[in-house]
Design a protein around this motif. Structure first.
Motif, PDB file in Angstrom:
ATOM      1  N   ASN A 117      77.207  10.794 -15.663  1.00  0.00           N
ATOM      2  CA  ASN A 117      76.407  11.221 -16.822  1.00  0.00           C
ATOM      3  C   ASN A 117      74.943  10.817 -16.683  1.00  0.00           C
TER       4      ASN A 117
ATOM      5  N   LYS B 250      71.337  17.508 -13.741  1.00  0.00           N
ATOM      6  CA  LYS B 250      72.293  16.626 -14.415  1.00  0.00           C
ATOM      7  C   LYS B 250      73.623  16.609 -13.660  1.00  0.00           C
TER       8      LYS B 250
ATOM      9  N   LYS C   7      70.457   7.537 -19.173  1.00  0.00           N
ATOM     10  CA  LYS C   7      70.968   7.886 -20.506  1.00  0.00           C
ATOM     11  C   LYS C   7      70.328   9.188 -20.981  1.00  0.00           C
TER      12      LYS C   7
ATOM     13  N   SER D  69      71.337  11.569 -22.704  1.00  0.00           N
ATOM     14  CA  SER D  69      71.686  12.016 -24.059  1.00  0.00           C
ATOM     15  C   SER D  69      70.798  11.385 -25.137  1.00  0.00           C
ATOM     16  N   LEU D  70      70.012  10.377 -24.754  1.00  0.00           N
ATOM     17  CA  LEU D  70      69.145   9.694 -25.720  1.00  0.00           C
ATOM     18  C   LEU D  70      67.679   9.823 -25.317  1.00  0.00           C
TER      19      LEU D  70
ATOM     20  N   LYS E  78      65.211   5.291 -18.711  1.00  0.00           N
ATOM     21  CA  LYS E  78      64.978   6.730 -18.802  1.00  0.00           C
ATOM     22  C   LYS E  78      64.326   7.327 -17.557  1.00  0.00           C
TER      23      LYS E  78
END
Length: 395
Positions: free
Chosen positions: A212, A223, A262, A264-265, A320
């Motif tokens: 992920n 991704k 991460k 998704s954030l 990030k």
């Protein structure tokens, strides 16, 4: 009287071409240098048998680096067309969670190959084994097993340069170059990339996937996941960045990728979760609040100075956009595919060699690139069907 078509090479490009040629107009013969056909097709099936990808055509086309050369073929024979054809000959498919297209569960790669070969046999296609192309004679006839072949049309489907064990060794490249046909050297694609891991990190994390994640290089983002190996990284999250990584390695002798641990954030959300956590230990915060896996945490701890690891803003930024330096790529023979081969300027829009009329090239011989996930096979199928229909229409 039927015209003679010789297809040199026994892989997916040859099969699709033969399947769509009009058997009422042509006598079709496939010449394969090995004792069996489809060896690379079967090897590819061992790692998850992606037949194509299900994403919309306008998005699918953007996955290819070919300066729009493949667009007409990909629009002419889409992923939906490919699935429909497979279903018609007895190979039902389904779309997996990754949007990749697979044979219906329980159908093995060898069964897919058998169904295709049965279809070709019923159509009257002849396959000759242990027949190797070596050169052209003075009249531009292809020489196979030291004999000049008299044909109306010749189609070269000789494959790329990876996986020599299957016979797809790219040895034809020098022969085409000496003929004056413009070519490009083969380079590895969809392969592992070398990273100089610290000994402590690799001892703990070799073989573990980074799941992920999103990896970026030269503003392109991919991704998925990537597996940590002693050599470096491999997996779908990095394979799709092969063109960008190769370009940086060529120009700078190194390449920089950035991992978003991460995706998704947002950066702001990551920063907020760290700052507002009730845990005092940074490692616990990463594990409990952000659900980062052990390899991700280890990478951050080992790579960042202590003050950066303990600084909320700096840590969030690295979560990030974590930089990693790539210093090399795996060898061609270890790669899933190659880029290079016949320069696209050497061909007409219908894949005919400009230097030799009525002789064509298709599939992975051509200088285009695509990520794994069904895109490679889709382009081989599309170029073959496009060429077959062109020949059908003009004869």
């Amino acid at each position: 009287m039927k015209k003679q078509i010789a297809i040199l090479g026994g892989g997916p490009s040859a099969f699709l071409l033969a399947a769509f040629l009009d058997a009422k107009k042509f006598k079709i013969t496939i010449y394969e240098k090995n004792k069996t056909v489809g060896r690379k097709f079967l090897v590819a099936g061992k790692g998850g048998f992606n037949l194509t990808h299900s994403e919309p055509t306008e998005q699918l086309i953007k996955r290819y680096t070919s300066n729009d050369f493949l667009d007409k073929a990909l629009l002419h024979f889409t992923n939906t067309d490919f699935r429909n054809w497979l279903d018609q000959i007895g190979i039902p498919t389904y779309v997996g969670s990754s949007k990749r297209v697979y044979p219906k569960e329980g159908i093995k790669p060898i069964e897919v190959l058998s169904v295709i070969l049965k279809h070709l046999k019923e159509k009257g296609v002849i396959i000759k084994y242990e027949h190797t192309f070596s050169d052209w004679d003075n009249h531009n006839n292809p020489i196979i097993n030291n004999i000049s072949l008299q044909t109306d049309y010749t189609i070269f489907s000789l494959g790329g340069g990876s996986w020599k064990v299957t016979g797809s060794d790219g040895s034809w490249l020098d022969t085409f170059s000496k003929k004056g046909i413009k070519t490009k050297p083969f380079q590895a694609s969809n392969c592992g990339y070398k990273i100089d891991w610290s000994p402590n990190f690799i001892e703990k994390n070799e073989g573990i996937p980074l799941k992920n994640i999103a990896i970026s290089c030269s503003a392109i983002i991919q991704k998925g996941e990537a597996v940590i190996t002693r050599f470096g990284l491999e997996g779908n999250a990095i394979y799709g960045l092969s063109p960008q990584i190769r370009e940086q390695l060529s120009s700078k002798s190194k390449a920089t990728i950035f991992i978003d641990f991460k995706p998704s954030l947002t950066l702001e959300k990551v920063h907020s979760k760290i700052k507002s956590s009730t845990y005092r230990n940074t490692t616990q915060i990463l594990k409990k609040e952000l659900k980062l896996s052990a390899p991700k945490i280890d990478l951050l701890k080992i790579s960042l100075p202590k003050d950066s690891y303990l600084n909320t803003a700096s840590l969030a930024k690295n979560i990030k956009k974590f930089p990693l330096e790539i210093i090399n790529m795996a060898s061609i023979d270890e790669a899933i595919s190659t880029v290079g081969g016949i320069d696209l300027t050497a061909l007409s829009e219908h894949f005919e060699l400009k230097k030799i009329p009525n002789q064509f090239c298709n599939g992975e011989m051509l200088d285009w690139d695509a990520p794994t996930g069904g895109y490679l096979l889709q382009a081989c199928a599309a170029t073959s069907v496009y060429l077959a229909n062109y020949l059908n229409k003009n004869n």
